[in-house]
Every structure is written in structure tokens, then in C-alpha cells.
Enzyme design. Structure first.
Site, PDB file in Angstrom:
ATOM      1  N   ASP A   7       0.880  -1.167   0.000  1.00  0.00           N
ATOM      2  CA  ASP A   7       0.000   0.000   0.000  1.00  0.00           C
ATOM      3  C   ASP A   7       0.917   1.215   0.000  1.00  0.00           C
ATOM      4  O   ASP A   7       1.386   1.645   1.056  1.00  0.00           O
ATOM      5  CB  ASP A   7      -0.909  -0.005   1.231  1.00  0.00           C
ATOM      6  CG  ASP A   7      -1.798   1.224   1.277  1.00  0.00           C
ATOM      7  OD1 ASP A   7      -2.287   1.653   0.210  1.00  0.00           O
ATOM      8  OD2 ASP A   7      -2.004   1.765   2.379  1.00  0.00           O
ATOM      9  N   GLU A  67      -1.254  -1.594  -4.926  1.00  0.00           N
ATOM     10  CA  GLU A  67      -2.444  -0.808  -5.238  1.00  0.00           C
ATOM     11  C   GLU A  67      -2.149   0.133  -6.396  1.00  0.00           C
ATOM     12  O   GLU A  67      -1.106   0.796  -6.433  1.00  0.00           O
ATOM     13  CB  GLU A  67      -2.890  -0.017  -4.011  1.00  0.00           C
ATOM     14  CG  GLU A  67      -4.227   0.660  -4.214  1.00  0.00           C
ATOM     15  CD  GLU A  67      -4.771   1.289  -2.949  1.00  0.00           C
ATOM     16  OE1 GLU A  67      -5.420   2.342  -3.078  1.00  0.00           O
ATOM     17  OE2 GLU A  67      -4.559   0.738  -1.848  1.00  0.00           O
ATOM     18  N   ASP A 139      -2.467   1.003   7.250  1.00  0.00           N
ATOM     19  CA  ASP A 139      -1.682   0.854   6.024  1.00  0.00           C
ATOM     20  C   ASP A 139      -1.202  -0.581   5.839  1.00  0.00           C
ATOM     21  O   ASP A 139      -1.183  -1.102   4.723  1.00  0.00           O
ATOM     22  CB  ASP A 139      -0.491   1.822   6.026  1.00  0.00           C
ATOM     23  CG  ASP A 139      -0.951   3.267   6.061  1.00  0.00           C
ATOM     24  OD1 ASP A 139      -1.528   3.728   5.069  1.00  0.00           O
ATOM     25  OD2 ASP A 139      -0.748   3.927   7.102  1.00  0.00           O
TER      26      ASP A 139
END
Length: 166
Positions: A7, A67, A139
């Protein structure tokens, strides 16, 4: 298969490593968050790259999921996020990993069942899916959810490949 999820962020970059066994069961191997806030921006980018190189060396994943970029609130934020993501991609590619990209919508659907889940829902479902004692930091949970997303997609792809070869 061992999968690392990333992430990316210019202040905090989450990572999560999972293993998927032959039956599709998921197990957390390790996760965390590299907090690079408070440093000059070029140093943050270097720290993200160096931190991920260390994580890759420690956990030895076989595949990576990250991502995909989304539209940020402003151009400066989008540029910084893109550079942080680039540092992560370079580390993954230098590590020889196949890299798979997923949107936030795909990741949330895979982990929670809905594409517009709140951070707390992602944290809760990651904890449940991986049988963790407590919910990971946001996160790190997002990174683990990214790895879970790839595990589901890779499993489905392998089933399709098997079926189409019959």
C-alpha cells in the site's frame, strides 16, 4: 505461494506478506508500515525503496501485488504518491518479482466483499481472514488486503487455466 502486498504512500508505505497453501488457505507471514514522514521528500523515496529491499530479503515472496494509482485530491499529492509507488515498483522489479496491480475497489471487494468499505472494515476482515490476534495498523491492513486480493485472483486464474486445458 508467498505474496507481498504493498500500500504505497509518500508518508507511510504499508506492506504485508502472506502464504497461500494448495487448498487456498491464507496465512500471514509478516506485515508492517514504513513511516517516512518528517524527512525531505527525496529521502522518503529512498527510504521506501531501501525498506522494501530489506522486507523482500527477509520474507522472500514469489509474487507482488500493489495498489494502482487513484486520482488524488490535488496534483501535488498525486505526483508524490506516484513517486512513492515508483520506488516500491523498482524494489519489487529489482527483486525479480512478477508485479500485479489492483484498484482500491478490487482490493476492498476481495477482502471485505464490498468496494466502498471503510478502513476499519478492511482492518477487521484482514484480521479475521488471516486469524490475527489483533487488527493491523491501517496501512499494513491495506497491504495485506492487496496480497489477499492477488491470492484470490491468482487462484481463480489457475482454475480457469486448468479448465481451459481440458
Amino acid at each position: 505461494m508467498r505474496i507481498i502486498g504493498i500500500d504505497p504512500g509518500s508518508l507511510r508505505t504499508g506492506y504485508g506478506v502472506i502464504e497461500v497453501d494448495g487448498r487456498g488457505r491464507l496465512r500471514s507471514i509478516g506485515y508492517g508500515c514504513m513511516v517516512v514522514a518528517g524527512r525531505p521528500f527525496p529521502e522518503r523515496i529512498g527510504a521506501i525503496h531501501a525498506g522494501l529491499v530489506e522486507v523482500l530479503t527477509e520474507f522472500r515472496p514469489e509474487a507482488a501485488a500493489i495498489e494502482a494509482v487513484f486520482m488524488a485530491r490535488n496534483a501535488d499529492s498525486a505526483l508524490k504518491l506516484g513517486q512513492a509507488r515508483g520506488a516500491a515498483l523498482v524494489a519489487l522489479l529489482q527483486g525479480g518479482l512478477p508485479v500485479h496491480e489492483y484498484t482500491a475497489l478490487q482490493i476492498k471487494k476481495a477482502a471485505v466483499g464490498g468496494g466502498h468499505a471503510a478502513k476499519e472494515q478492511v482492518q477487521h476482515m484482514v484480521r479475521v481472514l488471516l486469524s490475527l490476534a489483533e487488527a493491523p495498523q491501517a496501512d499494513a491492513a491495506d497491504a495485506l488486503a492487496c496480497a489477499i486480493c492477488h491470492a484470490h485472483h491468482a487462484g481463480t486464474s489457475s482454475i480457469w487455466a486448468r479448465e481451459s486445458s481440458r
